[in-house]
Design an enzyme around this catalytic site. Structure first.
Site, short mmCIF file in Angstrom:
data_model
loop_
_atom_site.label_atom_id
_atom_site.label_comp_id
_atom_site.label_asym_id
_atom_site.label_seq_id
_atom_site.Cartn_x
_atom_site.Cartn_y
_atom_site.Cartn_z
N GLY A 51 -13.60 -6.57 -12.07
CA GLY A 51 -14.25 -6.89 -10.72
C GLY A 51 -14.76 -8.16 -10.30
O GLY A 51 -15.11 -8.68 -11.18
N CYS A 78 -12.64 -7.19 -19.06
CA CYS A 78 -13.03 -8.30 -17.89
C CYS A 78 -14.54 -7.84 -17.56
O CYS A 78 -15.32 -7.55 -18.21
CB CYS A 78 -12.39 -8.74 -16.90
SG CYS A 78 -12.90 -10.37 -16.20
N TYR A 79 -14.81 -7.62 -16.18
CA TYR A 79 -16.04 -7.10 -15.71
C TYR A 79 -16.65 -5.95 -16.47
O TYR A 79 -17.83 -5.65 -16.71
CB TYR A 79 -16.14 -7.13 -14.13
CG TYR A 79 -17.38 -6.56 -13.71
CD1 TYR A 79 -18.51 -7.46 -13.49
CD2 TYR A 79 -17.40 -5.15 -13.40
CE1 TYR A 79 -19.69 -6.90 -12.91
CE2 TYR A 79 -18.59 -4.60 -12.77
CZ TYR A 79 -19.68 -5.23 -12.62
OH TYR A 79 -20.78 -4.81 -12.18
N HIS A 173 -7.11 -10.13 -19.67
CA HIS A 173 -6.50 -8.98 -18.70
C HIS A 173 -5.23 -8.46 -19.49
O HIS A 173 -4.31 -9.04 -19.40
CB HIS A 173 -6.19 -9.36 -17.29
CG HIS A 173 -7.41 -9.59 -16.65
ND1 HIS A 173 -7.90 -8.60 -15.74
CD2 HIS A 173 -8.18 -10.79 -16.33
CE1 HIS A 173 -8.88 -9.12 -14.88
NE2 HIS A 173 -9.20 -10.31 -15.60
N GLU A 175 -3.40 -6.05 -18.71
CA GLU A 175 -2.66 -5.26 -17.63
C GLU A 175 -1.66 -6.36 -17.11
O GLU A 175 -0.80 -5.91 -16.51
CB GLU A 175 -3.35 -4.47 -16.81
CG GLU A 175 -4.39 -5.46 -15.48
CD GLU A 175 -5.59 -5.94 -16.16
OE1 GLU A 175 -5.86 -5.96 -17.50
OE2 GLU A 175 -6.28 -6.16 -15.26
N SER A 227 4.14 14.63 9.83
CA SER A 227 4.42 13.60 10.83
C SER A 227 5.68 12.96 10.70
O SER A 227 5.81 12.27 11.53
CB SER A 227 3.13 12.31 10.49
OG SER A 227 3.52 11.82 9.27
N GLY A 228 6.38 13.48 9.52
CA GLY A 228 7.90 12.66 9.72
C GLY A 228 7.86 11.75 8.64
O GLY A 228 8.90 11.10 8.23
N GLY A 229 6.62 11.35 8.27
CA GLY A 229 6.50 10.30 6.90
C GLY A 229 6.59 11.06 5.63
O GLY A 229 6.61 12.20 5.68
N VAL A 230 6.84 10.12 4.57
CA VAL A 230 7.06 10.56 3.45
C VAL A 230 5.85 11.23 2.66
O VAL A 230 5.91 12.31 2.05
CB VAL A 230 7.83 9.36 2.34
CG1 VAL A 230 6.49 8.32 2.24
CG2 VAL A 230 8.01 10.01 0.89
N ASP A 231 4.42 10.88 3.11
CA ASP A 231 3.62 11.37 2.47
C ASP A 231 3.30 12.66 2.95
O ASP A 231 3.06 13.68 1.82
CB ASP A 231 2.21 10.51 2.73
CG ASP A 231 2.41 8.96 2.43
OD1 ASP A 231 3.26 8.59 1.60
OD2 ASP A 231 1.60 8.29 2.86
N SER A 232 3.22 13.05 4.26
CA SER A 232 3.07 14.49 4.66
C SER A 232 4.01 15.23 4.37
O SER A 232 3.88 16.41 4.10
CB SER A 232 2.82 14.50 6.26
OG SER A 232 3.79 14.16 6.94
N SER A 233 5.37 14.89 4.34
CA SER A 233 6.44 15.60 3.94
C SER A 233 6.38 16.27 2.67
O SER A 233 6.61 17.26 2.32
CB SER A 233 7.95 14.91 4.49
OG SER A 233 8.04 14.20 5.67
N LYS A 370 1.68 4.55 -3.31
CA LYS A 370 2.88 4.95 -2.70
C LYS A 370 4.22 5.08 -3.34
O LYS A 370 4.97 6.16 -3.27
CB LYS A 370 3.25 3.83 -1.48
CG LYS A 370 4.25 4.04 -0.30
CD LYS A 370 3.60 4.96 0.44
CE LYS A 370 4.35 5.12 1.76
NZ LYS A 370 3.57 5.93 2.94
#
Ligand code: XMP
Length: 514
Positions: A51, A78-79, A173, A175, A227-233, A370
């Site tokens: 951070g 790190c932090y 780090h 990662e 809504s037609g989008g991938v998340d809500s579908s 996403k």
């Protein structure tokens, strides 16, 4: 599962991704998550991210002490390590030396004679390895009970571990790809030190999410706004798998989607995947509300508000409705706590929470990113048209019509947009671009069609590349592709005789015209 506590690092997402790549399920929580939230997730290991703060800053994020009492392995990065040193009684020096970029790490023999656990199987004492550093403060002295297990020329304590408890810290780090042994170290922490096993994948995620939804939605029915989008579908299909007929998906057709999208949603989600979809035709209602409105922010407000109203009215018609399922992602969760950046556009997403209804919110994707939701979508059998849909603004075509949104402008921009989609796809560029679309510019110009003077709207074509929507560049589409788009628009959309290509980068332009 592993919890990653987000202490504000730009690399937090990367940590989560690396853990999941190792086949271990992981959730990201805000760094200040209360003890109850942390413990209720039943973590088997906790990672404290890096951070930008200094542990001495007044507003320094500090995880709840439950982290230390949970009795599970903790890795501070790190932090996260500095914080571990600070709160457990070590010494952190502020801004003493900055260390950015590659550094040579030397594994140390444990000072009490026993071999260190963190580098077991990775590097013996004396081994030198490249790691990636990015810090201003540093740990001078580890807390009581800890020992130093690695150093770099600039960091006397580049890694530390507790003598008996499973607490570990690294200043570098692991990662990032610039720490070549980083993945190995994370694997060692997860598999050997925390005793976790790989094997987690999207299939496992779906099973777990279905179980969790069944546990959360105990009585009554649930609704979801499509809504037609991938998340809500994807949320709708997942929730349907868990709840069956106890779920109703409400699809508010505000008339601002692209050509064919409402039909795809109904056919695929409703028809093929069998989710009970109620389509509400609110097209005229939105047009009426938007009549005479030219200010883009006012449009967004009206659309957001109206969407919630229409959704609420339909949801009230569902008997015994008690839950609202939403496809909120982790970045949305973080952003809504935000206010970090200046408001350029309000980005009013349709599908906010109807407040008066007192529904319990259920968010199965609040720990996902996403691309992971896209993988869940594929796992659930959603079609490519939805899985790979380009980002599309909540207020839809309304912000692609400059000036007043009229039926004529919408029809025109929708027809032009369909041609842009088809040609970009046909030319094999769809996967390369972030968004491609047509804009009703609000400008009118003179042309000649069929030997007669023609006065019609000017249509702009916009096609951009971007990683996250924050910055963007216009795509150098081949002239032939642009030519086909222009030719088809002027031939197939009778009112249009002039097409222009938008060659502006963001900044200073934005991606959408409004
Ligand atoms: P701008 O135009 O700000 O867009 O460069 C950046 C990204 O955000 C999308 N966008 C929106 N998304 N509601 C949304 O859900 C909005 O009001 C909105 N405005 C812009 C835009 O499509 C691009 O991907």
């Amino acid at each position: 599962r592993v919890l990653v506590l987000d202490l504000g690092a730009q690399y937090t997402l990367l940590i989560a991704r690396r853990v999941r790549e190792l086949g271990v399920y992981c959730e990201v929580l805000p760094g200040d998550a209360p003890a109850q939230t942390i413990l209720s997730r039943k973590p088997q290991a906790i990672i404290l991210s890096g951070g930008p703060s200094s542990v001495y800053a007044e507003d320094a994020p500090r995880p709840d002490p439950a982290v230390w009492e949970a009795g599970v392995p903790v890795l501070g990065i790190c932090y996260g390590m500095q914080l571990m040193a600070h709160v457990l009684g070590g010494e952190v020096r502020r801004g003493e030396r900055q260390e950015f970029g590659r550094a040579e790490l030397e594994v140390l023999a444990a000072d009490d004679g026993r071999p260190g656990r963190l580098f077991e199987g990775i590097g013996s004492p004396g081994a030198r390895m490249t790691c990636w550093m990015s810090h201003g403060d540093l740990v001078r002295r580890p807390p009581p009970g800890f020992r130093t297990v690695a150093r770099t020329p600039l960091s006397p304590v580049a890694a530390m571990e507790h003598g008996s408890r499973p607490w570990f810290g690294v200043q570098f780090h692991p990662e990032v790809a610039h720490t070549p042994f980083g993945s190995e170290l994370l694997r060692h922490f997860l598999y050997d030190l925390a005793g976790l096993r790989g094997g987690w994948n999207m299939h496992a995620f779906v099973e777990r999410a279905v179980d969790e939804l069944r546990r959360q939605v105990t009585g009554g029915r649930a609704v979801v706004a499509l809504s037609g989008g991938v998340d809500s579908s994807t949320a709708a299909v997942l929730a349907h798998r868990a709840l069956g007929d106890r779920l109703t998906a409400i699809f508010v057709d505000h008339g601002l989607l692209r050509r064919g999208e409402p039909e795809t949603v109904e056919r695929e989600i409703g028809g093929r995947l069998g989710v009970p979809v109620t389509r509400v035709d609110a097209r005229q209602r939105f047009l009426t509300k938007l009549a005479g409105v030219v200010d883009p922010e006012e449009k967004r407000r009206i659309i957001g508000r109206e969407f919630i109203r229409v959704f609420e009215e339909s949801a009230r018609g569902v008997p015994d409705v008690r839950y609202l399922v939403q496809g909120t992602l982790y970045p949305d969760v973080v952003e809504s706590g935000g206010g970090r950046t200046a408001t350029i556009k309000s980005h009013h997403n349709v599908g906010g929470l109807p407040e008066q209804m007192q529904l319990t919110l259920v968010e199965p994707f609040r720990y996902l990113f996403k691309d992971e939701v896209r993988r869940v979508a594929r796992e659930l059998g959603l079609p490519d048209a939805i899985v790979h849909r380009h980002p599309f603004p909540g207020p839809g075509l309304a912000v692609r019509v400059v000036g007043e949104v009229t039926a004529e402008a919408l029809e025109t921009v929708r027809a032009c947009d369909a041609i842009v989609q088809e040609e970009v796809e046909r030319a094999g560029w769809a996967g390369e671009v972030w968004q491609a679309f047509a804009v009703w510019t609000g400008a009118w110009s003179v042309g000649v069609k069929g030997d007669a003077r023609h006065y019609g709207p000017v249509i702009a074509v916009r096609c951009v590349q971007s990683d996250d929507g924050m910055t963007a560049d216009w795509v150098r589409l081949p002239y032939e592709v642009l030519d086909r788009i222009s030719h088809r628009i002027t031939n197939e959309v009778p009112t249009v005789s002039r097409v222009v290509y938008d060659v502006s980068a963001k900044p200073p332009a934005t991606i959408e015209w409004e």
